[in-house]
Design a protein around this motif. Structure first.
Motif, PDB file in Angstrom:
ATOM      1  N   GLY A  45       0.805  -1.215   0.000  1.00  0.00           N
ATOM      2  CA  GLY A  45       0.000   0.000   0.000  1.00  0.00           C
ATOM      3  C   GLY A  45       0.839   1.267   0.000  1.00  0.00           C
ATOM      4  O   GLY A  45       0.448   2.286  -0.587  1.00  0.00           O
ATOM      5  N   MET A  46       1.992   1.222   0.652  1.00  0.00           N
ATOM      6  CA  MET A  46       2.872   2.400   0.676  1.00  0.00           C
ATOM      7  C   MET A  46       3.453   2.669  -0.712  1.00  0.00           C
ATOM      8  O   MET A  46       3.681   3.826  -1.065  1.00  0.00           O
ATOM      9  CB  MET A  46       4.007   2.190   1.674  1.00  0.00           C
ATOM     10  N   ALA A  47       3.669   1.621  -1.498  1.00  0.00           N
ATOM     11  CA  ALA A  47       4.163   1.811  -2.864  1.00  0.00           C
ATOM     12  C   ALA A  47       3.112   2.516  -3.713  1.00  0.00           C
ATOM     13  O   ALA A  47       3.430   3.416  -4.496  1.00  0.00           O
ATOM     14  CB  ALA A  47       4.526   0.466  -3.488  1.00  0.00           C
ATOM     15  N   THR A  48       1.861   2.127  -3.539  1.00  0.00           N
ATOM     16  CA  THR A  48       0.769   2.793  -4.252  1.00  0.00           C
ATOM     17  C   THR A  48       0.665   4.246  -3.819  1.00  0.00           C
ATOM     18  O   THR A  48       0.496   5.147  -4.648  1.00  0.00           O
ATOM     19  CB  THR A  48      -0.553   2.057  -3.988  1.00  0.00           C
ATOM     20  N   ALA A  49       0.774   4.502  -2.511  1.00  0.00           N
ATOM     21  CA  ALA A  49       0.710   5.871  -2.008  1.00  0.00           C
ATOM     22  C   ALA A  49       1.880   6.700  -2.535  1.00  0.00           C
ATOM     23  O   ALA A  49       1.721   7.887  -2.852  1.00  0.00           O
ATOM     24  CB  ALA A  49       0.727   5.860  -0.479  1.00  0.00           C
ATOM     25  N   SER A  50       3.043   6.102  -2.647  1.00  0.00           N
ATOM     26  CA  SER A  50       4.206   6.807  -3.179  1.00  0.00           C
ATOM     27  C   SER A  50       3.982   7.230  -4.623  1.00  0.00           C
ATOM     28  O   SER A  50       4.282   8.368  -5.004  1.00  0.00           O
ATOM     29  CB  SER A  50       5.438   5.910  -3.072  1.00  0.00           C
ATOM     30  N   LEU A  51       3.451   6.324  -5.427  1.00  0.00           N
ATOM     31  CA  LEU A  51       3.187   6.638  -6.832  1.00  0.00           C
ATOM     32  C   LEU A  51       2.128   7.723  -6.971  1.00  0.00           C
ATOM     33  O   LEU A  51       2.296   8.679  -7.739  1.00  0.00           O
ATOM     34  CB  LEU A  51       2.752   5.375  -7.575  1.00  0.00           C
ATOM     35  N   VAL A  52       1.054   7.623  -6.213  1.00  0.00           N
ATOM     36  CA  VAL A  52      -0.020   8.621  -6.295  1.00  0.00           C
ATOM     37  C   VAL A  52       0.475   9.982  -5.828  1.00  0.00           C
ATOM     38  O   VAL A  52       0.205  11.008  -6.473  1.00  0.00           O
ATOM     39  CB  VAL A  52      -1.245   8.147  -5.481  1.00  0.00           C
ATOM     40  N   GLY A  72       8.024   6.082  -0.558  1.00  0.00           N
ATOM     41  CA  GLY A  72       8.809   5.216  -1.438  1.00  0.00           C
ATOM     42  C   GLY A  72       9.903   4.489  -0.689  1.00  0.00           C
ATOM     43  O   GLY A  72      10.107   3.283  -0.873  1.00  0.00           O
ATOM     44  N   HIS A  73      10.637   5.209   0.153  1.00  0.00           N
ATOM     45  CA  HIS A  73      11.708   4.547   0.911  1.00  0.00           C
ATOM     46  C   HIS A  73      11.153   3.551   1.924  1.00  0.00           C
ATOM     47  O   HIS A  73      11.701   2.459   2.093  1.00  0.00           O
ATOM     48  CB  HIS A  73      12.578   5.602   1.615  1.00  0.00           C
ATOM     49  N   VAL A  74      10.061   3.915   2.596  1.00  0.00           N
ATOM     50  CA  VAL A  74       9.463   2.993   3.566  1.00  0.00           C
ATOM     51  C   VAL A  74       8.944   1.742   2.866  1.00  0.00           C
ATOM     52  O   VAL A  74       9.144   0.617   3.337  1.00  0.00           O
ATOM     53  CB  VAL A  74       8.328   3.704   4.351  1.00  0.00           C
ATOM     54  N   SER A  75       8.289   1.931   1.711  1.00  0.00           N
ATOM     55  CA  SER A  75       7.726   0.770   1.013  1.00  0.00           C
ATOM     56  C   SER A  75       8.817  -0.141   0.457  1.00  0.00           C
ATOM     57  O   SER A  75       8.644  -1.365   0.433  1.00  0.00           O
ATOM     58  CB  SER A  75       6.797   1.221  -0.108  1.00  0.00           C
ATOM     59  N   ILE A  79       8.896  -4.020   1.218  1.00  0.00           N
ATOM     60  CA  ILE A  79       8.877  -4.994   0.132  1.00  0.00           C
ATOM     61  C   ILE A  79      10.060  -5.950   0.257  1.00  0.00           C
ATOM     62  O   ILE A  79       9.925  -7.159   0.048  1.00  0.00           O
ATOM     63  CB  ILE A  79       8.872  -4.277  -1.240  1.00  0.00           C
ATOM     64  N   LYS A  80      11.208  -5.435   0.623  1.00  0.00           N
ATOM     65  CA  LYS A  80      12.387  -6.283   0.794  1.00  0.00           C
ATOM     66  C   LYS A  80      12.186  -7.263   1.956  1.00  0.00           C
ATOM     67  O   LYS A  80      12.589  -8.412   1.888  1.00  0.00           O
ATOM     68  CB  LYS A  80      13.616  -5.413   1.054  1.00  0.00           C
ATOM     69  N   ARG A  81      11.516  -6.791   3.012  1.00  0.00           N
ATOM     70  CA  ARG A  81      11.330  -7.618   4.190  1.00  0.00           C
ATOM     71  C   ARG A  81      10.227  -8.660   4.003  1.00  0.00           C
ATOM     72  O   ARG A  81      10.378  -9.813   4.405  1.00  0.00           O
ATOM     73  CB  ARG A  81      11.004  -6.728   5.392  1.00  0.00           C
ATOM     74  N   THR A  82       9.078  -8.268   3.382  1.00  0.00           N
ATOM     75  CA  THR A  82       7.927  -9.157   3.310  1.00  0.00           C
ATOM     76  C   THR A  82       7.771  -9.871   1.971  1.00  0.00           C
ATOM     77  O   THR A  82       7.014 -10.830   1.890  1.00  0.00           O
ATOM     78  CB  THR A  82       6.630  -8.365   3.566  1.00  0.00           C
ATOM     79  N   GLY A  83       8.423  -9.401   0.918  1.00  0.00           N
ATOM     80  CA  GLY A  83       8.296 -10.035  -0.388  1.00  0.00           C
ATOM     81  C   GLY A  83       7.031  -9.651  -1.124  1.00  0.00           C
ATOM     82  O   GLY A  83       6.620 -10.349  -2.046  1.00  0.00           O
ATOM     83  N   GLU A  84       6.385  -8.552  -0.758  1.00  0.00           N
ATOM     84  CA  GLU A  84       5.178  -8.103  -1.446  1.00  0.00           C
ATOM     85  C   GLU A  84       5.528  -7.556  -2.826  1.00  0.00           C
ATOM     86  O   GLU A  84       6.680  -7.322  -3.146  1.00  0.00           O
ATOM     87  CB  GLU A  84       4.485  -6.996  -0.639  1.00  0.00           C
ATOM     88  N   GLY A  85       4.504  -7.310  -3.628  1.00  0.00           N
ATOM     89  CA  GLY A  85       4.685  -6.708  -4.934  1.00  0.00           C
ATOM     90  C   GLY A  85       4.637  -5.196  -4.828  1.00  0.00           C
ATOM     91  O   GLY A  85       4.299  -4.626  -3.791  1.00  0.00           O
ATOM     92  N   GLY A  86       4.972  -4.518  -5.918  1.00  0.00           N
ATOM     93  CA  GLY A  86       4.895  -3.060  -5.951  1.00  0.00           C
ATOM     94  C   GLY A  86       6.243  -2.379  -5.985  1.00  0.00           C
ATOM     95  O   GLY A  86       6.318  -1.178  -5.764  1.00  0.00           O
ATOM     96  N   ALA A  90       6.978   1.757  -6.272  1.00  0.00           N
ATOM     97  CA  ALA A  90       7.743   2.475  -5.258  1.00  0.00           C
ATOM     98  C   ALA A  90       8.900   3.241  -5.891  1.00  0.00           C
ATOM     99  O   ALA A  90       9.148   4.402  -5.549  1.00  0.00           O
ATOM    100  CB  ALA A  90       8.257   1.500  -4.203  1.00  0.00           C
ATOM    101  N   VAL A  91       9.603   2.611  -6.823  1.00  0.00           N
ATOM    102  CA  VAL A  91      10.730   3.275  -7.478  1.00  0.00           C
ATOM    103  C   VAL A  91      10.237   4.444  -8.333  1.00  0.00           C
ATOM    104  O   VAL A  91      10.836   5.523  -8.333  1.00  0.00           O
ATOM    105  CB  VAL A  91      11.531   2.258  -8.323  1.00  0.00           C
ATOM    106  N   THR A  92       9.115   4.260  -9.030  1.00  0.00           N
ATOM    107  CA  THR A  92       8.550   5.351  -9.834  1.00  0.00           C
ATOM    108  C   THR A  92       8.121   6.501  -8.948  1.00  0.00           C
ATOM    109  O   THR A  92       8.339   7.672  -9.280  1.00  0.00           O
ATOM    110  CB  THR A  92       7.361   4.829 -10.656  1.00  0.00           C
ATOM    111  N   GLY A  93       7.512   6.201  -7.811  1.00  0.00           N
ATOM    112  CA  GLY A  93       7.135   7.250  -6.863  1.00  0.00           C
ATOM    113  C   GLY A  93       8.343   8.002  -6.328  1.00  0.00           C
ATOM    114  O   GLY A  93       8.312   9.221  -6.177  1.00  0.00           O
TER     115      GLY A  93
END
Length: 128
Positions: A45-52, A72-75, A79-86, A90-93
């Motif tokens: 969700g933080m990756a989505t928030a970063s992009l928006v 973006g940095h938090v997400s 992502i590295k810790r949990t293996g989620e997608g996005g 996050a990088v685009t954000g």
């Protein structure tokens, strides 16, 4: 021996609408090409928030682009810790956040420099 009467439709003595008590047809297994699709990983969700926030940053005078960098940095850490997608979001954000923040800082710097130059030129000498 007596023959049965002629049936022009070919049904014979059987009722065409009668129920059939035979075995049901076997279930057919469909064969698809390739491997079965893996389960989708949930998007962070933080990756989505970063992009928006990065996309809205230009219209919000860079205020949300700062949030895009933080999210973006938090997400990326999550992502590295949990293996989620996005990861791409996050990088685009992050990229949008940094570029828009730098752009608005340059605009603010030129604006302040223009005011300072105008104030310095109007107070010095007069040509009359």
């Amino acid at each position: 021996m007596a023959q049965p009467p002629y049936d022009p439709y070919g049904y014979g003595a059987q009722d065409p609408y009668a129920q059939s008590y035979s075995q049901p047809p076997a279930v057919q297994q469909h064969h698809y090409y390739g491997q079965p699709m893996p389960a989708m990983r949930p998007t962070n969700g933080m990756a989505t928030a970063s992009l928006v926030c990065g996309l809205i940053g230009f219209f919000a005078c860079g205020v949300t682009s700062i949030l895009a960098v933080i999210f973006g940095h938090v997400s990326l850490g999550q992502i590295k810790r949990t293996g989620e997608g996005g990861h791409g979001m996050a990088v685009t954000g992050l990229i949008l956040g940094y570029l828009i923040s730098a752009g608005w800082l340059l605009i603010l710097l030129f604006y302040i420099l223009g005011i300072a130059m105008f104030a310095a030129s109007s107070g010095s000498t007069s040509t009359y």
